[in-house]
Design a protein around this motif. Sequence first.
Motif, PDB file in Angstrom:
ATOM      1  N   MET A   1    -109.610 -26.269  -2.184  1.00  0.00           N
ATOM      2  CA  MET A   1    -108.870 -25.677  -1.066  1.00  0.00           C
ATOM      3  C   MET A   1    -107.376 -25.882  -1.277  1.00  0.00           C
ATOM      4  SD  MET A   1    -109.291 -26.492   2.986  1.00  0.00           S
ATOM      5  CE  MET A   1    -108.259 -25.669   4.194  1.00  0.00           C
ATOM      6  N   GLU A   2    -106.621 -24.816  -1.316  1.00  0.00           N
ATOM      7  CA  GLU A   2    -105.204 -24.921  -1.610  1.00  0.00           C
ATOM      8  C   GLU A   2    -104.368 -25.257  -0.383  1.00  0.00           C
ATOM      9  OE1 GLU A   2    -103.910 -21.410  -3.515  1.00  0.00           O
ATOM     10  OE2 GLU A   2    -105.075 -21.752  -5.344  1.00  0.00           O
ATOM     11  N   GLY A   3    -104.838 -24.918   0.816  1.00  0.00           N
ATOM     12  CA  GLY A   3    -104.082 -25.214   2.010  1.00  0.00           C
ATOM     13  C   GLY A   3    -103.015 -24.169   2.292  1.00  0.00           C
ATOM     14  N   ASN A   4    -102.174 -24.481   3.256  1.00  0.00           N
ATOM     15  CA  ASN A   4    -101.083 -23.594   3.640  1.00  0.00           C
ATOM     16  C   ASN A   4     -99.852 -23.873   2.792  1.00  0.00           C
ATOM     17  OD1 ASN A   4    -102.521 -22.339   5.822  1.00  0.00           O
ATOM     18  ND2 ASN A   4    -102.215 -24.215   7.001  1.00  0.00           N
ATOM     19  N   ARG A   5     -98.975 -22.890   2.747  1.00  0.00           N
ATOM     20  CA  ARG A   5     -97.722 -23.064   2.007  1.00  0.00           C
ATOM     21  C   ARG A   5     -96.575 -23.236   3.006  1.00  0.00           C
ATOM     22  NH1 ARG A   5     -96.646 -20.486  -3.693  1.00  0.00           N
ATOM     23  NH2 ARG A   5     -98.286 -22.059  -3.956  1.00  0.00           N
ATOM     24  N   TYR A   6     -95.694 -24.178   2.668  1.00  0.00           N
ATOM     25  CA  TYR A   6     -94.574 -24.506   3.550  1.00  0.00           C
ATOM     26  C   TYR A   6     -93.262 -24.494   2.768  1.00  0.00           C
ATOM     27  CZ  TYR A   6     -98.306 -26.091   6.622  1.00  0.00           C
ATOM     28  OH  TYR A   6     -99.435 -26.149   7.395  1.00  0.00           O
ATOM     29  N   ALA A   7     -92.194 -24.123   3.474  1.00  0.00           N
ATOM     30  CA  ALA A   7     -90.849 -24.198   2.923  1.00  0.00           C
ATOM     31  C   ALA A   7     -90.092 -25.311   3.629  1.00  0.00           C
ATOM     32  CB  ALA A   7     -90.117 -22.872   3.095  1.00  0.00           C
ATOM     33  N   LEU A   8     -89.462 -26.136   2.848  1.00  0.00           N
ATOM     34  CA  LEU A   8     -88.690 -27.258   3.359  1.00  0.00           C
ATOM     35  C   LEU A   8     -87.215 -26.980   3.093  1.00  0.00           C
ATOM     36  CD1 LEU A   8     -89.450 -30.071   4.593  1.00  0.00           C
ATOM     37  CD2 LEU A   8     -89.191 -30.999   2.278  1.00  0.00           C
ATOM     38  N   GLU A   9     -86.396 -27.047   4.129  1.00  0.00           N
ATOM     39  CA  GLU A   9     -84.947 -26.906   3.970  1.00  0.00           C
ATOM     40  C   GLU A   9     -84.326 -28.297   3.990  1.00  0.00           C
ATOM     41  OE1 GLU A   9     -83.166 -22.920   5.624  1.00  0.00           O
ATOM     42  OE2 GLU A   9     -84.303 -23.905   7.214  1.00  0.00           O
ATOM     43  N   LEU A  10     -83.467 -28.567   3.026  1.00  0.00           N
ATOM     44  CA  LEU A  10     -82.880 -29.888   2.929  1.00  0.00           C
ATOM     45  C   LEU A  10     -81.467 -29.819   2.387  1.00  0.00           C
ATOM     46  CD1 LEU A  10     -84.190 -31.596  -0.265  1.00  0.00           C
ATOM     47  CD2 LEU A  10     -85.330 -29.569   0.561  1.00  0.00           C
ATOM     48  N   ALA A  11     -80.786 -30.955   2.461  1.00  0.00           N
ATOM     49  CA  ALA A  11     -79.445 -31.107   1.909  1.00  0.00           C
ATOM     50  C   ALA A  11     -79.392 -32.452   1.205  1.00  0.00           C
ATOM     51  CB  ALA A  11     -78.394 -31.032   3.017  1.00  0.00           C
ATOM     52  N   TYR A  12     -78.541 -32.545   0.191  1.00  0.00           N
ATOM     53  CA  TYR A  12     -78.424 -33.829  -0.492  1.00  0.00           C
ATOM     54  C   TYR A  12     -77.061 -33.991  -1.145  1.00  0.00           C
ATOM     55  CZ  TYR A  12     -79.956 -30.953  -4.526  1.00  0.00           C
ATOM     56  OH  TYR A  12     -80.097 -29.973  -5.482  1.00  0.00           O
ATOM     57  N   ASN A  13     -76.660 -35.242  -1.196  1.00  0.00           N
ATOM     58  CA  ASN A  13     -75.490 -35.651  -1.968  1.00  0.00           C
ATOM     59  C   ASN A  13     -76.022 -36.060  -3.332  1.00  0.00           C
ATOM     60  OD1 ASN A  13     -73.519 -37.378  -3.218  1.00  0.00           O
ATOM     61  ND2 ASN A  13     -72.509 -37.597  -1.248  1.00  0.00           N
ATOM     62  N   GLY A  14     -75.625 -35.332  -4.363  1.00  0.00           N
ATOM     63  CA  GLY A  14     -76.213 -35.543  -5.685  1.00  0.00           C
ATOM     64  C   GLY A  14     -75.599 -36.654  -6.511  1.00  0.00           C
ATOM     65  N   THR A  15     -74.671 -37.415  -5.943  1.00  0.00           N
ATOM     66  CA  THR A  15     -73.926 -38.410  -6.713  1.00  0.00           C
ATOM     67  C   THR A  15     -74.824 -39.385  -7.451  1.00  0.00           C
ATOM     68  OG1 THR A  15     -72.087 -38.266  -5.145  1.00  0.00           O
ATOM     69  CG2 THR A  15     -72.159 -40.199  -6.577  1.00  0.00           C
ATOM     70  N   ASN A  16     -75.861 -39.864  -6.791  1.00  0.00           N
ATOM     71  CA  ASN A  16     -76.709 -40.920  -7.355  1.00  0.00           C
ATOM     72  C   ASN A  16     -77.945 -40.398  -8.083  1.00  0.00           C
ATOM     73  OD1 ASN A  16     -75.044 -43.011  -6.297  1.00  0.00           O
ATOM     74  ND2 ASN A  16     -76.015 -42.751  -4.296  1.00  0.00           N
ATOM     75  N   TYR A  17     -77.991 -39.082  -8.342  1.00  0.00           N
ATOM     76  CA  TYR A  17     -79.194 -38.488  -8.923  1.00  0.00           C
ATOM     77  C   TYR A  17     -78.891 -37.763 -10.238  1.00  0.00           C
ATOM     78  CZ  TYR A  17     -81.073 -39.457  -4.330  1.00  0.00           C
ATOM     79  OH  TYR A  17     -81.466 -40.099  -3.185  1.00  0.00           O
ATOM     80  N   ALA A  18     -79.901 -37.702 -11.086  1.00  0.00           N
ATOM     81  CA  ALA A  18     -79.785 -36.996 -12.364  1.00  0.00           C
ATOM     82  C   ALA A  18     -80.105 -35.516 -12.189  1.00  0.00           C
ATOM     83  CB  ALA A  18     -80.720 -37.619 -13.382  1.00  0.00           C
ATOM     84  N   GLY A  19     -79.702 -34.960 -11.054  1.00  0.00           N
ATOM     85  CA  GLY A  19     -79.976 -33.566 -10.753  1.00  0.00           C
ATOM     86  C   GLY A  19     -81.194 -33.410  -9.874  1.00  0.00           C
ATOM     87  N   TRP A  20     -81.559 -32.150  -9.600  1.00  0.00           N
ATOM     88  CA  TRP A  20     -82.738 -31.883  -8.777  1.00  0.00           C
ATOM     89  C   TRP A  20     -84.027 -32.179  -9.539  1.00  0.00           C
ATOM     90  CZ3 TRP A  20     -84.918 -31.027  -4.220  1.00  0.00           C
ATOM     91  CH2 TRP A  20     -86.223 -30.529  -4.201  1.00  0.00           C
ATOM     92  N   GLN A  21     -84.136 -31.707 -10.759  1.00  0.00           N
ATOM     93  CA  GLN A  21     -85.404 -31.698 -11.489  1.00  0.00           C
ATOM     94  C   GLN A  21     -85.819 -33.097 -11.917  1.00  0.00           C
ATOM     95  OE1 GLN A  21     -85.395 -29.286 -15.060  1.00  0.00           O
ATOM     96  NE2 GLN A  21     -87.546 -28.774 -14.790  1.00  0.00           N
ATOM     97  N   ARG A  22     -87.116 -33.356 -11.794  1.00  0.00           N
ATOM     98  CA  ARG A  22     -87.679 -34.645 -12.187  1.00  0.00           C
ATOM     99  C   ARG A  22     -87.334 -34.974 -13.637  1.00  0.00           C
ATOM    100  NH1 ARG A  22     -92.018 -37.823 -10.276  1.00  0.00           N
ATOM    101  NH2 ARG A  22     -92.312 -36.323  -8.561  1.00  0.00           N
ATOM    102  N   GLN A  23     -86.930 -36.226 -13.882  1.00  0.00           N
ATOM    103  CA  GLN A  23     -86.534 -36.695 -15.203  1.00  0.00           C
ATOM    104  C   GLN A  23     -87.403 -37.879 -15.613  1.00  0.00           C
ATOM    105  OE1 GLN A  23     -84.059 -35.144 -16.936  1.00  0.00           O
ATOM    106  NE2 GLN A  23     -83.684 -33.738 -15.245  1.00  0.00           N
TER     107      GLN A  23
END
Length: 256
Positions: free
Chosen positions: A1-23
């Motif tokens: 069962m795949e379930g329902n699909r949801y969209a999440l709206e967010l904001a972020y300060n990227g200073t402490n991150y290696a970008g959005w994509q998982r590394q």
Amino acid sequence: MEGNRYALELAYNGTNYAGWQRQPNAMSVEQTVDSALSLILNEKIKIVGCGRTDAGVHASHYVAHFDFTGEFPPFFLRRLNRFLAEDVSVQALWRVQPHFHARFHATGRSYIYKIALKKDVFRRDTVASLPQLRDRVDLKAMQAAADMLLEFEAFAPFCKTNSDAFTMNCDLTEAKWEFAEDTWTFHISANRFLRGMVRLIVGMCIRVGQGKLSLDDLRTALEQQTRLPKPWSAPAEGLFLNDIRYPERDRWEEVK
């Protein structure tokens, strides 16, 4: 069962991150949100973002989708924000169509780039501090360089060399500078962007304004789709993804 699909709206300060994509060896925004969702919902959640932002780049409006089979707990968004770090904020949750894809269905994206012309101790992570530019650049030449971009469809001169993009074509609809006394802001919108494109464009405009790159050389590079001489990528901290547009947005159902 795949379930329902949801969209999440967010904001972020990227200073402490290696970008959005998982590394594999660094913290990313994607991993941070994935982990918090999976913990609260007690189910393995894999989110899909609307695009990749580089290390240190921010987003004031970002959209990601995910599938979920169960019911959301009470005060879900409030709880999710408590679990997330202070530099990531979830703003809204929507139930969307089963086929919705945060990346591939986006028809428009907008970025802004902020430059501070004096040392700003309160915004040092969210503006590019370039006081050396004050009174040393031709502002009309910078805007002329931005205007020229709108004449073209392909942008290989503004793509990082290790990009896996399937095409260099982008439909630019806006490229505009705003020059205030102490802060300059660059606005750019398109249907899609190449990897590193906005920071390379900002760097190009600055070099044109400094007289280090001519408008003729810029036009030649765009016509021939060749690299610019001595390209410069502006610092990451000044860049924000600030709008994502979808044609079916009016059909989304907000989850309270």
